[in-house]
Design an enzyme around this catalytic site. Structure first.
Site, PDB file in Angstrom:
ATOM      1  N   HIS A  99     -55.908 -10.027  52.681  1.00 11.78           N
ATOM      2  CA  HIS A  99     -55.053 -10.039  51.495  1.00 11.78           C
ATOM      3  C   HIS A  99     -55.896 -10.186  50.234  1.00 11.78           C
ATOM      4  CE1 HIS A  99     -55.414 -14.279  52.684  1.00 11.78           C
ATOM      5  NE2 HIS A  99     -55.112 -14.622  51.441  1.00 11.78           N
ATOM      6  N   HIS A 101     -55.660 -11.492  46.183  1.00 10.24           N
ATOM      7  CA  HIS A 101     -54.928 -12.277  45.187  1.00 10.24           C
ATOM      8  C   HIS A 101     -55.031 -11.584  43.836  1.00 10.24           C
ATOM      9  CE1 HIS A 101     -54.632 -16.103  47.541  1.00 10.24           C
ATOM     10  NE2 HIS A 101     -55.669 -15.546  48.173  1.00 10.24           N
TER      11      HIS A 101
END
Length: 136
Positions: A99, A101
């Site tokens: 992932h 941010h």
């Protein structure tokens, strides 16, 4: 992955606040934001981190991150944006599903940056560069 929180969010077993979705990528608001609007860009297929994520998925994630960063900067009138990806525990990775941010930044928001430890010696620069380039 049965115990992966992001896989459960993607499967809609856990609620989230979606910002973006396509056939390969999901983007949601982080529940514990650094600043309001902090968003996570997540591939729908499970990969541990950048080291095992296919190149086309990394590229798709970055394209979505750019689109969302532009939207956050405009809609939330942020002064800047951090794009961060933590890979492995020493780098701060806590959820082992790739992932990115996207963190809106504001002047004086208190989110600290790291500082370099020291400058390289000339010979050290060349040695490190050689190690990295030989592994490419």
């Amino acid at each position: 992955m049965n115990d992966c929180i992001f896989c459960k969010i993607i499967a809609k077993e856990i609620p989230s606040t979606m910002i973006y979705e396509d056939n390969a990528i999901l983007a949601i608001l982080d529940l514990h934001p650094v600043n309001i609007g902090h968003t996570l860009v997540i591939p729908k297929n499970h990969h541990r981190n950048i080291f095992d994520t296919p190149k086309d998925i990394v590229c798709a994630m970055m394209a979505v991150a750019q689109k969302i960063a532009l939207s956050i900067k405009t809609s939330l009138v942020s002064d800047g944006i951090n794009i961060i990806m933590n890979n492995e525990l020493p780098a701060g990775q806590l959820i082992y599903h790739t992932h990115i941010h996207i963190i809106p930044r504001y002047e004086g928001d208190g989110f600290a940056h790291w500082k370099g430890k020291r400058a390289y010696e000339k010979e050290e620069l060349e040695e490190i560069a050689e190690k990295i380039t030989s592994a490419l």
